[in-house]
Enzyme design. Structure first.
Site, PDB file in Angstrom:
ATOM      1  N   THR A  57      -4.899  10.587  -0.323  1.00 55.90           N
ATOM      2  CA  THR A  57      -6.250  10.306   0.054  1.00 55.90           C
ATOM      3  C   THR A  57      -6.730  11.356   1.229  1.00 55.90           C
ATOM      4  OG1 THR A  57      -5.291   8.745   1.735  1.00 55.90           O
ATOM      5  CG2 THR A  57      -6.386   7.999  -0.214  1.00 55.90           C
ATOM      6  N   TYR A  73     -14.711   6.039   8.817  1.00 59.18           N
ATOM      7  CA  TYR A  73     -13.761   6.387   7.825  1.00 59.18           C
ATOM      8  C   TYR A  73     -14.205   6.018   6.527  1.00 59.18           C
ATOM      9  CZ  TYR A  73      -9.117   6.709   5.821  1.00 59.18           C
ATOM     10  OH  TYR A  73      -8.056   7.140   4.795  1.00 59.18           O
ATOM     11  N   HIS A  89       0.710  -1.216   0.199  1.00 58.18           N
ATOM     12  CA  HIS A  89       0.008   0.018   0.093  1.00 58.18           C
ATOM     13  C   HIS A  89       0.820   1.462  -0.152  1.00 58.18           C
ATOM     14  CE1 HIS A  89      -3.680   2.168   0.238  1.00 58.18           C
ATOM     15  NE2 HIS A  89      -4.203   1.475   0.783  1.00 58.18           N
TER      16      HIS A  89
END
EC number: 2.3.1.21
Length: 788
Positions: free
Chosen positions: A609, A596, A480
């Site tokens: 993000t 979230y 990630h």
């Protein structure tokens, strides 16, 4: 030692008659062709850097400006107002050439000035975001003029990175605005006493320490291209010392209902070929920039291939951002090119070259090579079979083992081979996908297999690993830190579509085309693993296995309705799903929680993000009033206005990244903030993300509705929470991926999945009678993609 001989280009021996030199013409030819391929890539990169550097103009426009200036000189007019004459006075060339050279120099300077002006204008235009907040279908005159100007200044046929220099920098929100929005976001989660205490902490922070931290942050924003991204990558991802498997990595699935071929090697042949075609497009920057109304940042694409995350050993006493001094943390390493992949099968690692004589192997040839690996009877080296568990366990033991056992000799060469590979491939002997008498359970097993496998049969540090199963199904596991899910999903959608609709298979299920049987065999990597390293492998595997066993997954396609019916209710599909999740969570847990929802900031340079806090005062009021249909329906349209929240997040007015960076600054300054410490310690018990569908034009939902992918998912963020990924596919399907931890007695993915199904039906039934009611909430224009 057979693999060693394949690497020998020439041999020589000393004889009484002199040196006997034996050249391998095949090897030298391969070296020559490889060099030519490398130089071609360099030339392409140089050409693209020139084109991108002068964008939105084109290199040919320079010639137009030069000709125009020379033409005006021959008409005895001076467009430079004396500058050409000034340049001419300082030129050390002959009199005959002075006029032409000075005119060319002036034309070049004028051309560069025009480019700078155009890029500055385009940057200002791309900084305009008011269009996102206008009512759907009603465009103001200002926005109409803006759209026309963007088209004029955007140039023609942009390359992938053409807009990078024109994208605006992420702005730093005002402290008072961030604090105000934060207090609004936590109000539904706190009673009056707790909220009053938090308000006092926030006011104290805003009036004192906050202004000092904000000054440093603004200074960074002036200097850096993005004031968040480098710290986000370092502190959220690379400084983490816990396993990245499950905790960080995520996965993507194959088609849900079809398997293009049941032959494992054939599926690998087509899709590996498609991956490298995408990489070729990426290197040539031929991929069209992703855009909504305006282009999105493409910086994350640069590290897609030939990239790995290498572990770093923590030397500080703490394991979080408190230890920013004398600390080594993980790094992301990227190499310019790699002409091979590494394949794992039954405990062995193989180096498979996908280029031969300067050309990319055909799908049929890659299938042939993969089949060779599948048929190879050789056993793994001592300690090799479960070596990948080092990448699945804690980072510090892996860093120490890497330094001690893999820094020299054959182990270093083999590890370098894995880390520098284009990507990693795992050939599994299992069968996965939706199948059997219990398709729901098979999808759950499929998700767990992609997320963690056996904890040693993936290389979790690679930018992405592709898994091919025995029955022809495949999937992807991604690290990630280097990028977010929409970047990889673009590659994954391309590969799935190109595999099935462009390359295809013959009647027997094999890849099309012929094969050169003289191809050199894939090279088996060699290892010398000492007993001490084997012990560390076992320890890492135990840690990873416990983590994997604790993860519970539930994946289900919801086909009762989709965005088609939702839009008729005059609510955006994302808002509808988020409200359903709030209702489902309250029914499941009998409480509300910090939620979230991932949004993107790629409207800005190097954006990643931002968080949308989906649990609001309005969503809480809606859930509590749900039994009163009339009241609940009225509140829902207000609650669903979280579209405004993610528009704010997308345009740089989010809450969490700003507070996160303020906290990092406070740690560098060595000051404590009770407010920031409490904010960043709050658990996200419901973490949600929408997986975007970006290449819908490559699929044909009318003629081939079965070719749909359920998207992907990720592990739970909190020990007592849920991770929910959803993918809106066409007008009639929504796919959900739900995760939690089995060790938590109050969470259950199947129970929560049932609550989500019920909530979706209840919301549709609630809104259906009121479809004619004017909506206070309009869908975003265009529908905004979410990031994992």
């Amino acid at each position: 030692m057979a693999e060693a001989h394949q690497a020998v280009a020439f041999q020589f021996t000393v004889t009484p008659e002199g040196i006997d030199l034996q050249m391998s013409h095949q090897a030298l030819t391969e070296i020559y062709l490889s060099g030519m391929r490398s130089w071609k890539k360099r030339i392409i990169r140089l050409k693209n850097s020139v084109i991108t550097g002068v964008y939105p103009a084109s290199p040919s426009s320079w010639l137009f400006v030069v000709i125009a200036i020379l033409a005006t000189m021959y008409t005895r007019s001076d467009p430079s107002m004396g500058l050409i004459a000034k340049i001419q006075e300082h030129l050390p060339v002959s009199t005959q050439c002075q006029a032409v050279v000075s005119a060319v120099l002036f034309s070049t300077m004028l051309w560069l000035l025009l480019i700078f002006t155009m890029r500055l204008c385009l940057k200002q235009l791309l900084s305009y975001h008011r269009w996102m907040f206008e009512q759907h279908g009603k465009m103001s005159n200002t926005t109409k003029v803006w759209v026309a100007l963007v088209r004029i200044f955007s140039g023609r046929k942009p390359l992938l990175y053409s807009y990078q220099g024109s994208l605006p920098n992420l702005p730093v929100p005002a402290i008072k605005d961030t604090v105000k929005r934060y207090l609004e976001s936590v109000r539904p989660l706190m009673d009056d006493t707790k909220y009053e205490r938090m308000t006092k902490l926030a006011e104290e922070f805003e009036s004192s320490l906050g202004n000092r931290l904000q000054w440093y942050l603004k200074l960074k924003a002036l200097w850096a291209s993005n004031y968040v991204s480098d710290w986000w990558e370092e502190y959220i991802y690379l400084r983490g010392r816990s396993p990245i498997m499950v905790n960080s990595n995520y996965y993507g699935m194959d088609f849900l209902y079809v398997t293009p071929t049941p032959i494992q090697a054939a599926r690998a042949g087509n899709s590996i070929h498609a991956f490298f075609l995408y990489r070729r497009k990426l290197n040539k920057e031929e991929i069209k920039p992703v855009s909504t109304v305006i282009p999105l940042c493409a910086a994350q694409c640069e590290r897609m291939f030939n990239t790995t995350r290498t572990p770093g050993e923590e030397t500080g006493k703490e394991t979080d951002m408190d230890t920013h001094i004398d600390t080594h943390f993980d790094t992301v390493q990227h190499w310019q090119d790699s002409d091979y992949i590494v394949v794992y099968h039954r405990g062995r690692y193989f180096r498979l070259r996908v280029y031969q004589a300067g050309r990319l192997l055909s799908p049929r040839e890659i299938e042939f090579q993969i089949q060779r690996i599948l048929d190879d009877p050789s056993p793994p080296c001592k300690g090799e079979a479960k070596l990948g568990a080092l990448t699945a366990g804690d980072r510090i033991p892996w860093a120490k083992a890497r330094m001690k056992y893999f820094s020299s000799g054959v182990n270093k060469r083999s590890l370098d081979c894995i880390e520098k590979a284009a990507f990693f491939v795992a050939l599994d002997d299992d069968e996965q996908g939706m199948m059997g008498d219990d398709p729901a359970a098979s999808l759950d097993r499929y998700a767990k297999s992609l997320l963690h496998g056996k904890c040693y049969d993936r290389w979790f540090d690679k930018s992405f690993s592709v898994v091919y199963y025995k029955n022809g199904k495949n999937g992807i596991n991604a690290e990630h830190s280097w990028a977010d899910a929409p970047v990889l999903s673009h590659l994954w959608e391309f590969t799935l579509a190109f595999d099935s609709f462009q390359l295809g298979y013959n009647a027997e299920g094999h890849c099309k085309g012929d094969v050169d049987s003289s191809l050199p065999r894939p090279q088996k990597l060699s290892w010398e693993i000492p007993p001490e390293c084997e012990e560390q492998i076992s320890q890492s595997l135990a840690v990873a296995q416990a983590l994997a066993d604790d993860v519970d997954f539930h994946v289900f396609p919801f086909q009762d309705f989709g965005k088609g019916k939702i839009k008729k209710c005059r609510v955006s599909p994302d808002a509808f799903i988020q409200m359903a999740l709030q209702l489902a969570y309250y029914r499941d847990q009998k409480r509300f929680c910090l939620t979230y929802e991932a949004s993107m900031t790629r409207l800005f340079r190097e954006g990643r993000t931002e968080t949308v806090r989906s649990c609001t005062n309005e969503s809480r009021a809606f859930v509590q009033a749900f039994d009163d249909a009339h009241a609940a329906c009225a509140i829902l349209y207000q609650a669903a206005d979280h579209q405004l929240l993610y528009r704010l997040a997308m345009t740089g007015a989010g809450i969490d990244r700003h507070l996160f960076c303020l906290y990092v600054v406070s740690k560098y300054l060595g000051v404590e903030s009770p407010f920031l410490k409490e904010v960043l310690s709050e658990p996200w018990r419901l973490s949600t993300s929408q997986t975007p569908v970006q290449l819908s034009e490559m699929f044909d939902p009318v003629n081939h509705p079965e070719y749909v992918s359920p998207g992907g998912g990720f592990g739970p963020v909190a020990d007592d929470g849920y991770g929910v990924s959803y993918c809106v596919v066409g007008d009639c399907m929504i796919n959900f991926h739900i995760s939690c931890k089995r060790s938590c007695p109050v969470t259950d993915t199947h129970k929560f999945g049932a609550q989500i199904r019920k909530a979706l039906h209840d919301l549709l039934q609630l809104l259906s009678p009121t479809q004619k009611e004017p909506s206070k909430v309009e869908e975003s224009r265009p529908e905004v993609k979410k990031d994992l």
